[in-house]
Design an enzyme around this catalytic site. Structure first.
Site, mmCIF file in Angstrom:
data_model
loop_
_atom_site.group_PDB
_atom_site.id
_atom_site.type_symbol
_atom_site.label_atom_id
_atom_site.label_comp_id
_atom_site.label_asym_id
_atom_site.label_seq_id
_atom_site.Cartn_x
_atom_site.Cartn_y
_atom_site.Cartn_z
ATOM 1 N N CYS A 51 -13.971 54.913 22.629
ATOM 2 C CA CYS A 51 -14.663 53.781 22.018
ATOM 3 C C CYS A 51 -13.863 52.497 22.215
ATOM 4 O O CYS A 51 -12.754 52.368 21.700
ATOM 5 C CB CYS A 51 -14.863 54.068 20.528
ATOM 6 S SG CYS A 51 -15.355 52.670 19.526
ATOM 7 N N CYS A 54 -13.091 50.680 18.950
ATOM 8 C CA CYS A 54 -12.015 51.357 18.212
ATOM 9 C C CYS A 54 -10.667 50.978 18.806
ATOM 10 O O CYS A 54 -9.706 50.691 18.085
ATOM 11 C CB CYS A 54 -12.181 52.878 18.297
ATOM 12 S SG CYS A 54 -13.745 53.508 17.660
#
Length: 158
Positions: A51, A54
């Site tokens: 991600c 993230c």
């Protein structure tokens, strides 16, 4: 000298670890961890190695962990714990849940670098308020039931 060459480079989610950041190993570990911090604010950080959001947020979260040493940050690797994340209705990353002692879950949201203020505001609000003393509530009964239903928690006889 040969031991130096065998060190693997740190993965991004392993960088800047703080003493109050704990990598969750299982659903039971998550449940036990939440219940063990009666008087502390606990933030669950759901992330995935793939991600981008993230990854870009990670250094900021580490800085916030460092500047809030009394807050516990539990890190859940979505890729390693998909059944648990699905049982907890985590479908967007990065995602954060804030838990506080006897109050249980006090906040829950997704945020990115662009919306990091949301995270900082929740940290300021829930980290500074007076504590409700008593046993930590942890996950809700429905969340515990969901984890048990998918075989991630053994049913207790309590």
């Amino acid at each position: 000298r040969s031991s130096v060459s065998s060190l693997k480079p740190q993965k991004w989610w392993e960088k800047f670890p703080q003493p109050n950041m704990i990598e969750i190993q299982s659903a039971q570990h998550l449940v036990d961890s939440l219940l063990s911090y009666d008087d502390k604010l606990v933030v669950i950080d759901f992330y995935s190695p793939g991600c981008g959001g993230c990854r870009s947020l990670h250094p900021k979260i580490c800085q916030l962990a460092e500047s809030n040493p009394n807050t516990i940050f539990l890190k859940v690797n979505y890729d390693n714990h998909k059944p648990m994340c699905h049982a907890l209705n985590i479908h967007v990353l990065p995602f954060f849940r804030f838990y506080k002692g006897a109050e249980g879950r006090v906040s829950s949201f997704s945020c990115t670098n662009a919306t990091i203020k949301k995270f900082k505001d929740a940290l300021a609000k829930h980290g500074s308020e007076g504590y409700v003393y008593g046993p930590a509530k942890g996950l809700s009964d429905s969340e515990l039931a969901s984890l048990s239903a998918v075989g991630l928690l053994s049913s207790s006889d309590e």
